[in-house]
Design an enzyme around this catalytic site. Sequence first.
Site, PDB file in Angstrom:
ATOM      1  N   LYS A  54      -0.521  -5.369 -27.632  1.00 13.32           N
ATOM      2  CA  LYS A  54      -1.470  -6.518 -27.869  1.00 13.32           C
ATOM      3  C   LYS A  54      -1.491  -7.059 -26.288  1.00 13.32           C
ATOM      4  CE  LYS A  54      -0.046  -8.430 -32.226  1.00 13.32           C
ATOM      5  NZ  LYS A  54       0.864  -9.097 -32.949  1.00 13.32           N
ATOM      6  N   GLN A  98       4.893 -14.082 -32.703  1.00  9.47           N
ATOM      7  CA  GLN A  98       5.024 -12.790 -33.406  1.00  9.47           C
ATOM      8  C   GLN A  98       6.254 -12.921 -34.450  1.00  9.47           C
ATOM      9  OE1 GLN A  98       3.472  -9.882 -32.766  1.00  9.47           O
ATOM     10  NE2 GLN A  98       4.504  -9.025 -34.557  1.00  9.47           N
ATOM     11  N   ASP A 121      -4.016 -16.359 -34.943  1.00 11.52           N
ATOM     12  CA  ASP A 121      -3.477 -15.544 -36.155  1.00 11.52           C
ATOM     13  C   ASP A 121      -4.050 -16.222 -37.471  1.00 11.52           C
ATOM     14  OD1 ASP A 121      -2.110 -13.199 -35.843  1.00 11.52           O
ATOM     15  OD2 ASP A 121      -0.180 -14.214 -35.839  1.00 11.52           O
TER      16      ASP A 121
END
Length: 300
Positions: A54, A98, A121
């Site tokens: 990422k 994460q 997200d």
Amino acid sequence: MTATRIDGKVFAAQVREQVARHVATLKDQHAITPGLAVVLVGEDPASQVYVRSKGKQTVEVGMKSVEHRLDADTSEAELLALIAHLNADDSIHGILVQLPLPGHLNEDLVINAIDPAKDVDGFHISNVGLLGTGQKSMVPCTPLGCLMLLRDHHGSLSGLSAVVIGRSNIVGKPMAQLLLGDSCTVTIAHSRTRDLRDVVRQADIVVAAVGRAQMVPGDWIKPGASVIDVGINRIEAPEKGAGKTRLVGDCDYDSCAQTAGAITPVPGGVGPMTIACLLANTVTACCRANGLDEPKGLTA
Ligand code: NAD
């Protein structure tokens, strides 16, 4: 019939190029650099690989990338303090924590501490509610990637029947909402669904997000249907040598490709779209934060 292979690698590269062009415009015309902060707690090897990837792709499209790597025993209070700091930082437009988090941390509490406008997200309860009510939201990256691939292949999805196999909060449910938003007739199938074969057989679009290797055989697929395989499963591959493994999806690619009209491979289908959509969400969040037009085609 042999299905069209939907190449997620190629499509994801096009999304990244579009993001990079928009980032360049934001820099040149508005002196704004979109920023993405990724928070990793602990040493989970798979998460470390994702976070590295990422960060690398964020930099490649010209955005600012910030990584916060915290010890596995980080307290909830410390993590929440970092999120509050990132929420208040005007140079950060996207925040990603994460998952999974170590067991002592409450994932819902942590995710819901992120400013919803920076929740790239799309897991914050506000964004879940906005998506569910058809309002502008941040959309979870993997389902957004699937939607982009389907729109690209079909043009309009209106009136098509879609079956999503899997009801998780990160893939199955938001995928179903997105398909509904594009006027599909949507069925969500799951581990308790009866006669799954017959349910799947009705669908013009099948999205499989289960996590069971090759569980959908070709004779479940309606001839000509589009198959989007989200699953990532590692299986033994003795043909490659003793102890070797390979990745497969939730659909049996070879037999499904005989019946389907289009299908995503694993690897190289949905997978590459996820990070591309994270970058797309970050540039979208940056534009919204600054009251600027959003890039077209990068949101739901
Ligand atoms: P999950 O375990 O949270 O959910 C799996 C779902 O499958 C559940 O809702 C369950 O009801 C359903 N299910 C289980 N067994 C079933 C059966 N026999 N028949 C029908 N439904 C059944 O998983 P998830 O997080 O949604 O991920 C699903 C898969 O997608 C995994 O393989 C994961 O690795 C993969 N994934 C890929 C990406 C990507 O970037 N490509 C992103 C997220 C998840």
